[in-house]
Scaffold this active site. Structure first.
Site, short mmCIF file in Angstrom:
data_model
loop_
_atom_site.label_atom_id
_atom_site.label_comp_id
_atom_site.label_asym_id
_atom_site.label_seq_id
_atom_site.Cartn_x
_atom_site.Cartn_y
_atom_site.Cartn_z
N ASP A 1 1.70 3.84 -3.52
CA ASP A 1 1.82 2.64 -2.69
C ASP A 1 3.32 2.36 -2.51
O ASP A 1 4.17 3.07 -3.06
CB ASP A 1 1.12 1.44 -3.38
CG ASP A 1 1.18 0.18 -2.53
OD1 ASP A 1 1.08 0.31 -1.30
OD2 ASP A 1 1.36 -0.92 -3.09
N SER A 2 3.62 1.28 -1.79
CA SER A 2 5.03 0.91 -1.59
C SER A 2 5.65 0.32 -2.86
O SER A 2 6.86 0.36 -3.02
CB SER A 2 5.13 -0.13 -0.48
OG SER A 2 4.45 -1.31 -0.86
N CYS B 1 -2.75 2.16 -0.57
CA CYS B 1 -1.96 1.35 0.34
C CYS B 1 -2.75 1.16 1.62
O CYS B 1 -3.08 2.14 2.31
CB CYS B 1 -0.65 2.07 0.63
SG CYS B 1 0.34 1.29 1.92
N GLU C 1 6.24 -9.11 -5.09
CA GLU C 1 7.22 -8.19 -5.68
C GLU C 1 8.36 -8.94 -6.37
O GLU C 1 8.97 -8.42 -7.29
CB GLU C 1 7.77 -7.22 -4.63
CG GLU C 1 6.76 -6.18 -4.16
CD GLU C 1 6.56 -5.00 -5.12
OE1 GLU C 1 7.39 -4.81 -6.03
OE2 GLU C 1 5.56 -4.27 -4.96
N CYS D 1 -4.67 -5.63 1.70
CA CYS D 1 -3.43 -5.02 1.21
C CYS D 1 -3.59 -5.00 -0.31
O CYS D 1 -4.02 -5.99 -0.91
CB CYS D 1 -2.23 -5.88 1.60
SG CYS D 1 -0.72 -5.51 0.69
N HIS E 1 -1.64 -5.21 -2.67
CA HIS E 1 -0.87 -6.18 -3.45
C HIS E 1 -1.66 -7.48 -3.67
O HIS E 1 -1.44 -8.18 -4.66
CB HIS E 1 0.42 -6.56 -2.70
CG HIS E 1 1.55 -5.61 -2.86
ND1 HIS E 1 1.62 -4.42 -2.20
CD2 HIS E 1 2.68 -5.69 -3.63
CE1 HIS E 1 2.76 -3.81 -2.52
NE2 HIS E 1 3.41 -4.57 -3.39
N1 DGL Z 1 0.22 -2.55 -0.73
C1 DGL Z 1 0.41 -1.97 0.55
C2 DGL Z 1 -0.75 -2.20 1.46
O1 DGL Z 1 -1.86 -2.18 0.94
C3 DGL Z 1 1.79 -2.09 1.14
C4 DGL Z 1 2.29 -3.46 1.39
C5 DGL Z 1 3.72 -3.50 1.86
O2 DGL Z 1 4.56 -2.82 1.27
O3 DGL Z 1 3.98 -4.21 2.86
O4 DGL Z 1 -0.65 -2.36 2.63
#
Ligand code: DGL
Length: 241
Positions: free
Chosen positions: A7-8, A70, A140, A170, A172
């Protein structure tokens, strides 16, 4: 079995958690691209470049399967990625759409990143969608229990309108579960849970978790420890071309 996940940033750890819970006897190799986050506002070309580098890195670590933890990469590039690599690759949206369809869920909304919403990948199963660009930076930077976070949640919920279910589109966003539940009665759908119900991997080794991040910081280390409760090894790894 060796499972690669990426993921990011810390978001994909919510998927990793669900996998560890269902399949604790595996080796997990995670990559969080903190150097390039957030992904949700990047161009398709940039996302493709990041995903390719990470997938090649995970393949070099001899993983047997890769989970794209992600929503942004899954919604924009999964079909292309699946064609490109011979290793099995699973995304987070296919299992989520399957879960909603199989359970005949109606009145479903989604919170996701701008690029995921733009892709329209969840349009066939949702009634309303809202992009939430403030969430990833808040998560984050560890600002979950702040007034700023409460305000963002309240505002996005208001814009989404009444929904029986909300997909946390997402990876996150499950970190905000408690905050969202404080302001809403909607049932939340965690994509990590959909993935662990969908995936079929063996469960016969010993648990080993290695987390790679392209940029480490004290804040990141603190955030990781609030999400992952099993022992892990952590490394910094910058990916070059
Ligand atoms: N967690 C990721 C997602 O599900 C990336 C979120 C991001 O970095 O903007 O989209």
């Amino acid at each position: 079995m060796r499972v690669g996940i990426f993921d990011s940033g810390i978001g994909g750890l919510t998927v990793l958690n669900c996998l560890i819970e269902s399949y604790p006897n595996n080796e997990y190799i995670y990559f969080g691209d903190t150097l390039n986050l957030p992904y949700g506002t990047k161009s398709l070309e940039q996302l493709r470049e990041y995903a390719d580098k990470i997938i090649n890195f995970l393949i070099s670590k001899r993983v047997d399967i890769i989970v794209i933890a992600c929503g942004t990469i899954s919604s924009n590039l999964y079909e292309e990625i699946k064609e490109k690599y011979s290793i099995p690759i699973i995304d987070v949206l296919t299992p989520t759409v399957k879960y909603i369809k199989e359970n005949n869920l109606n009145n479903v909304g989604v919170f996701a990143t701008p690029m995921t919403i733009k892709s329209g990948a969840l349009n066939s199963v949702v009634n309303n969608s809202i992009s939430c660009p403030l969430f990833v930076p808040l998560i984050e930077s560890g600002k979950i229990n702040t007034k700023e976070c409460d305000e963002a949640v309240i505002d996005y919920l208001k814009r989404l309108g009444d929904c029986e279910y909300i997909i946390l589109g997402c990876t996150h966003y499950p970190v905000l579960e408690k905050v969202i539940n404080k302001h809403s009665n909607s049932k939340l759908i965690n994509m990590g849970q959909c993935v662990s119900n969908y995936i079929n991997i063996s469960n016969e080794g010993k648990l080993k978790v290695t987390l790679y991040f392209s940029l480490l910081s004290d804040e990141l280390l603190k955030n990781i420890s609030t999400i992952i409760k099993t022992p892990y090894e952590i490394k910094q790894q910058v990916l070059s071309n």
